[in-house]
Write an enzyme that holds these catalytic residues in place. Sequence first.
Site, PDB file in Angstrom:
ATOM      1  N   GLU A   5      -9.423  -9.940  -7.962  1.00 30.98           N
ATOM      2  CA  GLU A   5      -8.445  -8.861  -7.808  1.00 30.98           C
ATOM      3  C   GLU A   5      -7.327  -8.964  -8.849  1.00 30.98           C
ATOM      4  O   GLU A   5      -6.875  -7.949  -9.367  1.00 30.98           O
ATOM      5  CB  GLU A   5      -7.884  -8.879  -6.381  1.00 30.98           C
ATOM      6  CG  GLU A   5      -8.947  -8.464  -5.372  1.00 30.98           C
ATOM      7  CD  GLU A   5      -8.583  -8.750  -3.916  1.00 30.98           C
ATOM      8  OE1 GLU A   5      -7.470  -9.234  -3.654  1.00 30.98           O
ATOM      9  OE2 GLU A   5      -9.435  -8.476  -3.038  1.00 30.98           O
TER      10      GLU A   5
ATOM     11  N   HIS B   7      -1.841  -5.325   1.305  1.00 31.13           N
ATOM     12  CA  HIS B   7      -3.130  -5.969   1.034  1.00 31.13           C
ATOM     13  C   HIS B   7      -2.857  -7.362   0.484  1.00 31.13           C
ATOM     14  O   HIS B   7      -1.912  -7.560  -0.270  1.00 31.13           O
ATOM     15  CB  HIS B   7      -3.935  -5.179  -0.004  1.00 31.13           C
ATOM     16  CG  HIS B   7      -5.092  -5.968  -0.537  1.00 31.13           C
ATOM     17  ND1 HIS B   7      -6.303  -6.021   0.115  1.00 31.13           N
ATOM     18  CD2 HIS B   7      -5.193  -6.794  -1.609  1.00 31.13           C
ATOM     19  CE1 HIS B   7      -7.112  -6.842  -0.545  1.00 31.13           C
ATOM     20  NE2 HIS B   7      -6.465  -7.313  -1.599  1.00 31.13           N
TER      21      HIS B   7
ATOM     22  N   LYS C 182       0.835  -1.199   0.000  1.00 28.62           N
ATOM     23  CA  LYS C 182       0.000   0.000   0.000  1.00 28.62           C
ATOM     24  C   LYS C 182       0.877   1.259   0.000  1.00 28.62           C
ATOM     25  O   LYS C 182       2.097   1.180   0.213  1.00 28.62           O
ATOM     26  CB  LYS C 182      -0.914  -0.034   1.232  1.00 28.62           C
ATOM     27  CG  LYS C 182      -1.935  -1.183   1.213  1.00 28.62           C
ATOM     28  CD  LYS C 182      -2.848  -1.095   2.434  1.00 28.62           C
ATOM     29  CE  LYS C 182      -3.865  -2.214   2.473  1.00 28.62           C
ATOM     30  NZ  LYS C 182      -4.787  -2.092   3.634  1.00 28.62           N
TER      31      LYS C 182
ATOM     32  N   TYR D 256     -12.320  -2.304  -3.363  1.00 30.15           N
ATOM     33  CA  TYR D 256     -12.846  -2.356  -1.991  1.00 30.15           C
ATOM     34  C   TYR D 256     -14.381  -2.348  -1.962  1.00 30.15           C
ATOM     35  O   TYR D 256     -14.964  -1.932  -0.954  1.00 30.15           O
ATOM     36  CB  TYR D 256     -12.291  -1.188  -1.180  1.00 30.15           C
ATOM     37  CG  TYR D 256     -10.859  -1.400  -0.698  1.00 30.15           C
ATOM     38  CD1 TYR D 256     -10.493  -2.557   0.008  1.00 30.15           C
ATOM     39  CD2 TYR D 256      -9.883  -0.440  -0.916  1.00 30.15           C
ATOM     40  CE1 TYR D 256      -9.185  -2.747   0.455  1.00 30.15           C
ATOM     41  CE2 TYR D 256      -8.562  -0.625  -0.461  1.00 30.15           C
ATOM     42  CZ  TYR D 256      -8.239  -1.779   0.223  1.00 30.15           C
ATOM     43  OH  TYR D 256      -6.950  -1.966   0.685  1.00 30.15           O
TER      44      TYR D 256
ATOM     45  N   ASN E 121      -1.778  -0.166   7.208  1.00 32.09           N
ATOM     46  CA  ASN E 121      -1.261  -1.488   7.587  1.00 32.09           C
ATOM     47  C   ASN E 121      -0.435  -2.150   6.492  1.00 32.09           C
ATOM     48  O   ASN E 121      -0.388  -3.356   6.352  1.00 32.09           O
ATOM     49  CB  ASN E 121      -2.400  -2.384   8.100  1.00 32.09           C
ATOM     50  CG  ASN E 121      -3.461  -2.618   7.053  1.00 32.09           C
ATOM     51  OD1 ASN E 121      -3.359  -2.116   5.939  1.00 32.09           O
ATOM     52  ND2 ASN E 121      -4.476  -3.403   7.383  1.00 32.09           N
TER      53      ASN E 121
HETATM   54  P1  IDP Z   1      -7.696  -7.073   5.285  1.00 31.33           P
HETATM   55  O1  IDP Z   1      -6.917  -6.000   4.540  1.00 31.33           O
HETATM   56  O2  IDP Z   1      -6.901  -7.637   6.419  1.00 31.33           O
HETATM   57  O3  IDP Z   1      -8.261  -8.126   4.377  1.00 31.33           O
HETATM   58  P2  IDP Z   1     -10.378  -5.900   5.473  1.00 31.33           P
HETATM   59  O4  IDP Z   1     -11.333  -6.166   6.565  1.00 31.33           O
HETATM   60  O5  IDP Z   1     -10.672  -6.472   4.110  1.00 31.33           O
HETATM   61  O6  IDP Z   1      -8.924  -6.339   5.994  1.00 31.33           O
HETATM   62  O7  IDP Z   1     -10.261  -4.311   5.352  1.00 31.33           O
HETATM   63  C1  IDP Z   1      -9.601  -3.722   4.250  1.00 31.33           C
HETATM   64  C2  IDP Z   1      -8.712  -2.614   4.754  1.00 31.33           C
HETATM   65  O8  IDP Z   1      -9.534  -1.582   5.297  1.00 31.33           O
HETATM   66  C3  IDP Z   1      -7.800  -3.017   5.899  1.00 31.33           C
HETATM   67  O9  IDP Z   1      -6.585  -3.549   5.455  1.00 31.33           O
HETATM   68  C4  IDP Z   1      -7.596  -1.722   6.640  1.00 31.33           C
HETATM   69  O10 IDP Z   1      -6.534  -0.960   6.085  1.00 31.33           O
HETATM   70  C5  IDP Z   1      -8.893  -0.981   6.406  1.00 31.33           C
HETATM   71  N1  IDP Z   1      -9.787  -1.083   7.568  1.00 31.33           N
HETATM   72  C6  IDP Z   1     -10.471  -2.177   7.979  1.00 31.33           C
HETATM   73  N2  IDP Z   1     -11.207  -1.912   9.077  1.00 31.33           N
HETATM   74  C7  IDP Z   1     -10.959  -0.616   9.362  1.00 31.33           C
HETATM   75  C8  IDP Z   1     -11.439   0.265  10.402  1.00 31.33           C
HETATM   76  O11 IDP Z   1     -12.224  -0.114  11.271  1.00 31.33           O
HETATM   77  N3  IDP Z   1     -10.950   1.541  10.352  1.00 31.33           N
HETATM   78  C9  IDP Z   1     -10.090   1.994   9.401  1.00 31.33           C
HETATM   79  N4  IDP Z   1      -9.636   1.197   8.422  1.00 31.33           N
HETATM   80  C10 IDP Z   1     -10.061  -0.083   8.400  1.00 31.33           C
END
Ligand code: IDP
Length: 148
Positions: free
Chosen positions: A126, A115, A9, A49, A112
């Site tokens: 994807e 992805h 990212k 997304y 984080n």
């Molecule tokens: P993942 O990336 O571990 O698969 P997902 O639930 O698919 O997690 O969420 C996609 C991305 O959205 C996450 O990597 C994170 O960066 C962001 N995200 C998920 N939940 C939150 C939240 O509660 N607040 C802010 N960002 C979030």
Amino acid sequence: MERTFLMVKPDGVQRNLMGKIIARFEEKGFQLVGAKLMHISEDLAEQHYAEHKGKPFFTQLVDFITSGPVFAMVWQGEEVIAKSRIMMGKTDPLEALPGTIRGDFGVVKHKNIIHGSDGKESAQREISLFFDEEELVEYHKLLDNWVY
Ligand code: IDP
């Protein structure tokens, strides 16, 4: 052989973590079959997304993922989808274990680092969202005989 979509990212690119992340997957024994540095459009971000549309963090998510270049990759290997999720660590770096990418490099959930597809269907979706078939390279590595 299974394939997955992984993406460094914008925070990972800005923090010079691309090389380290590639090295982890290479050293594990997985094979890179496609990669490109790219700027994601708002439209592509919303498609990628789509499952999060309507959630309170959706706008922040789209703004963030389009805020700078990302490094999009396709990796191949046995059970690469599940195994790369383990290597990435939990979504929230607070919960991600040391030794995982998010556990070692991330601090907050919305930045984080990486992805990765979370299942066979999302991997296929994807990969085709980000890559044309001719951008993916099929080849054999001699080292595979020592991985498998
Ligand atoms: P993942 O990336 O571990 O698969 P997902 O639930 O698919 O997690 O969420 C996609 C991305 O959205 C996450 O990597 C994170 O960066 C962001 N995200 C998920 N939940 C939150 C939240 O509660 N607040 C802010 N960002 C979030």
